[in-house]
Structures are given as structure tokens and as C-alpha cells.
Motif scaffolding. Structure first.
Motif, mmCIF file in Angstrom:
data_model
loop_
_atom_site.group_PDB
_atom_site.id
_atom_site.type_symbol
_atom_site.label_atom_id
_atom_site.label_comp_id
_atom_site.label_asym_id
_atom_site.label_seq_id
_atom_site.Cartn_x
_atom_site.Cartn_y
_atom_site.Cartn_z
ATOM 1 N N TYR A 83 0.600 12.067 -3.990
ATOM 2 C CA TYR A 83 1.983 12.071 -3.528
ATOM 3 C C TYR A 83 3.002 12.242 -4.646
ATOM 4 N N TRP A 133 0.851 -1.193 0.000
ATOM 5 C CA TRP A 133 0.000 0.000 0.000
ATOM 6 C C TRP A 133 0.879 1.232 0.000
ATOM 7 N N ASP A 134 0.271 2.370 -0.255
ATOM 8 C CA ASP A 134 1.016 3.614 -0.420
ATOM 9 C C ASP A 134 0.719 4.558 0.728
ATOM 10 N N HIS A 135 1.418 4.322 1.846
ATOM 11 C CA HIS A 135 1.320 5.208 3.003
ATOM 12 C C HIS A 135 2.725 5.412 3.562
ATOM 13 N N PHE A 193 -5.532 9.421 3.924
ATOM 14 C CA PHE A 193 -4.901 9.318 5.251
ATOM 15 C C PHE A 193 -4.219 10.647 5.588
ATOM 16 N N GLY A 205 -6.680 9.195 -2.301
ATOM 17 C CA GLY A 205 -5.978 9.488 -1.047
ATOM 18 C C GLY A 205 -6.944 9.863 0.060
ATOM 19 N N ASP A 222 -0.417 11.243 6.611
ATOM 20 C CA ASP A 222 0.579 11.239 5.535
ATOM 21 C C ASP A 222 0.749 12.638 4.952
ATOM 22 N N CYS A 269 6.247 2.760 -0.557
ATOM 23 C CA CYS A 269 5.581 1.875 -1.512
ATOM 24 C C CYS A 269 6.387 1.591 -2.771
ATOM 25 N N HIS A 311 7.762 1.205 9.196
ATOM 26 C CA HIS A 311 6.999 1.327 7.962
ATOM 27 C C HIS A 311 7.949 1.632 6.821
ATOM 28 N N CYS A 324 -1.514 6.524 -3.742
ATOM 29 C CA CYS A 324 -2.194 7.797 -3.499
ATOM 30 C C CYS A 324 -1.809 8.787 -4.596
ATOM 31 N N LEU A 377 -1.112 2.014 9.483
ATOM 32 C CA LEU A 377 -2.543 2.298 9.561
ATOM 33 C C LEU A 377 -3.197 1.648 10.767
#
Length: 256
Positions: A81, A39-41, A111, A109, A114, A56, A53, A78, A45
Motif C-alpha cells: 500500500y 491492523w492495516d486494512h 486481502f 498483503g 483492499d 492504520c 473502519h 501491508c 475483516l
């Protein structure tokens, strides 16, 4: 269109060392999974919010070399970004590294941490969706201009269930639509997607229906297939990355 049942795994890049993540990808590929997603964070989460962490897209480049058969991608990137042209080039590059196995999963997107921590403007849900609608044709245009071109027509996965905008974008641009849904919600959202396809002149059978699953296949699998889903993705978390539920879905796929 009759589609094969496919099984994905989302390997959550949190609360683990990279060696453990890489091992999970290897074990999932060996077990017979069709697609490996991350995932793209920038932060976990769940669990410790400041826990381990990893990013991505650099990880996807490593997975492209560490795997040989599975498709790979983010569930989902996301859009906020990265500049759309840059994202297109990154995707093309990872597609070549993998020998044509990349799926570009993308969403608007959500979150906020972030955005705040990395200096992106969070805006509103509406502004983020508008940015996604502007980015998708720019990505496609850049792919057409890159030298070398992508190794294949990169499949686009759009995640989300917003009925007015997200599902319309899926009708316009997606090869795969992904949601997290029970059977009745899946039926409803798929019907909305079908109507958007009719509006834009797209065959709805061109779009694979994908769902995240957290229960054993004997409880929900056949009903989800009857509702139109053919791609089922199991999320697994670090540091142990237990594949038990995933292997049940793979065995269910193989027995059909």
C-alpha cells in the motif's frame, strides 16, 4: 537468550467510532499491556463488510500522542500500500512522535478487496512476497539516510508462516516473527526459522517469537512458552472492546 513474557493487544479498527478505539487503547495501557497493535486494512475483516473502519498509519500517529508507555504498531502493515521509502519515513516520524515506541510490523498483503477498491495491483502471492523482499532492505537503507534518524533501531516484526520465503525474510530482517499457531505448528515453524537463521548467519535467539492467542492462558500459555513463544497478542473487536481475556493474559504474565 532469556526473554521476558510480553502481552500485546490488537485493537481491530472496525465497527466502532474512533473515540471508542482511543478509549480501548487507553484502557489497555492502564491495564498493563506491553504493545498495542491495530491492523492495516481499508474494510472490516469480519461482520458487516461495509461497516465502520479507519486507516492504520494515521491512527498510529494519534496513538503515539494518546499513549505514554506502550509500544505501538500494525499487526501488520501491508507492504503493497505504500512505497518502501515513504513507509520508512512514516515509521520514523511515528517513532519520534511516540518517543521511540514504534514497532514496524509488515507482511506481503492478502486481502483482495483492499487492493481492488483502492486501485492496487493484487498480483499473485509470489509477486507480493517478492515485493516484500525488495522493500525490506529499501526501508532499512532509508532509515539510515533520514535526518533525523529514527529515535531508536526500530524493531521489525514480520508476520506469516510461509516456510520458503516469509520465514527466510524474517531470518534476514526481523526482530520479531509473528504467527497464528498451535503448539506443534509453532515448534515446526520456529525450527524452519532457525534453519534459515543458520543459512544467513543469524543467531535465532535474536528473533522474538510471537503468537496470536484466543484462549485463556491457563489453557495454552505454558505450552506456548515451552515451544518458544514470549509475545502473546489478544485480538479485541469493536464497538465494545472487551478487555476480559486480555487482563487474564496480563495477570498470567505478572504471576510468572
Amino acid at each position: 537468550m532469556s526473554r521476558p513474557i510480553r502481552i500485546g493487544v490488537q485493537i481491530k479498527p472496525q465497527h466502532a467510532e474512533y473515540a471508542q478505539i482511543r478509549d480501548a487503547v487507553s484502557r489497555a495501557e492502564e491495564a498493563g499491556v506491553d504493545i498495542a497493535f491495530n491492523w492495516d486494512h481499508f474494510f472490516p475483516l469480519s461482520g458487516e463488510p461495509e461497516g465502520k473502519h479507519f486507516e492504520c498509519w494515521t491512527m498510529l500517529g494519534a496513538w503515539a500522542e494518546a499513549t505514554s508507555r506502550v509500544e505501538i504498531g500494525a499487526l501488520v502493515t501491508c507492504n503493497s500500500y505504500r512505497n518502501p521509502e515513504l513507509l520508512a519515513d512514516m515509521a520514523r516520524t511515528v517513532d519520534h512522535i511516540s518517543g521511540g515506541r514504534l514497532i514496524l510490523g509488515i507482511g506481503a498483503g492478502w486481502f483482495e478487496k483492499d487492493y481492488d477498491e483502492y486501485g492496487y495491483e493484487f498480483g499473485t502471492a509470489g509477486s507480493r512476497l517478492e515485493a516484500l523482499s525488495e522493500a525490506l532492505p529499501r526501508i532499512e537503507s532509508r532509515w539510515a539516510r533520514l535526518n533525523p534518524a529514527p529515535a531508536r533501531d526500530i524493531p521489525v516484526l514480520i508476520g506469516g508462516g510461509g516456510e520458503k520465503k516469509t520465514l527466510r525474510y524474517a531470518a534476514q530482517h526481523a526482530n520479531i516473527w509473528h504467527g497464528f499457531a498451535d503448539v506443534e505448528t509453532l515448534k515446526h515453524k520456529s525450527a524452519v526459522l532457525d534453519r534459515h537463521c543458520a543459512d544467513v548467519g543469524r543467531d535465532p535467539d535474536d528473533i522474538e517469537r510471537s503468537v496470536g492467542v484466543g484462549k485463556p492462558p491457563e489453557e495454552i500459555g505454558d505450552d506456548l512458552v515451552a515451544a518458544g513463544a514470549t509475545l502473546f497478542t489478544v485480538g479485541i473487536g469493536g464497538p465494545d472492546y472487551d478487555l476480559d481475556l486480555l487482563t487474564k493474559w496480563i495477570a498470567w504474565r505478572d504471576a510468572r
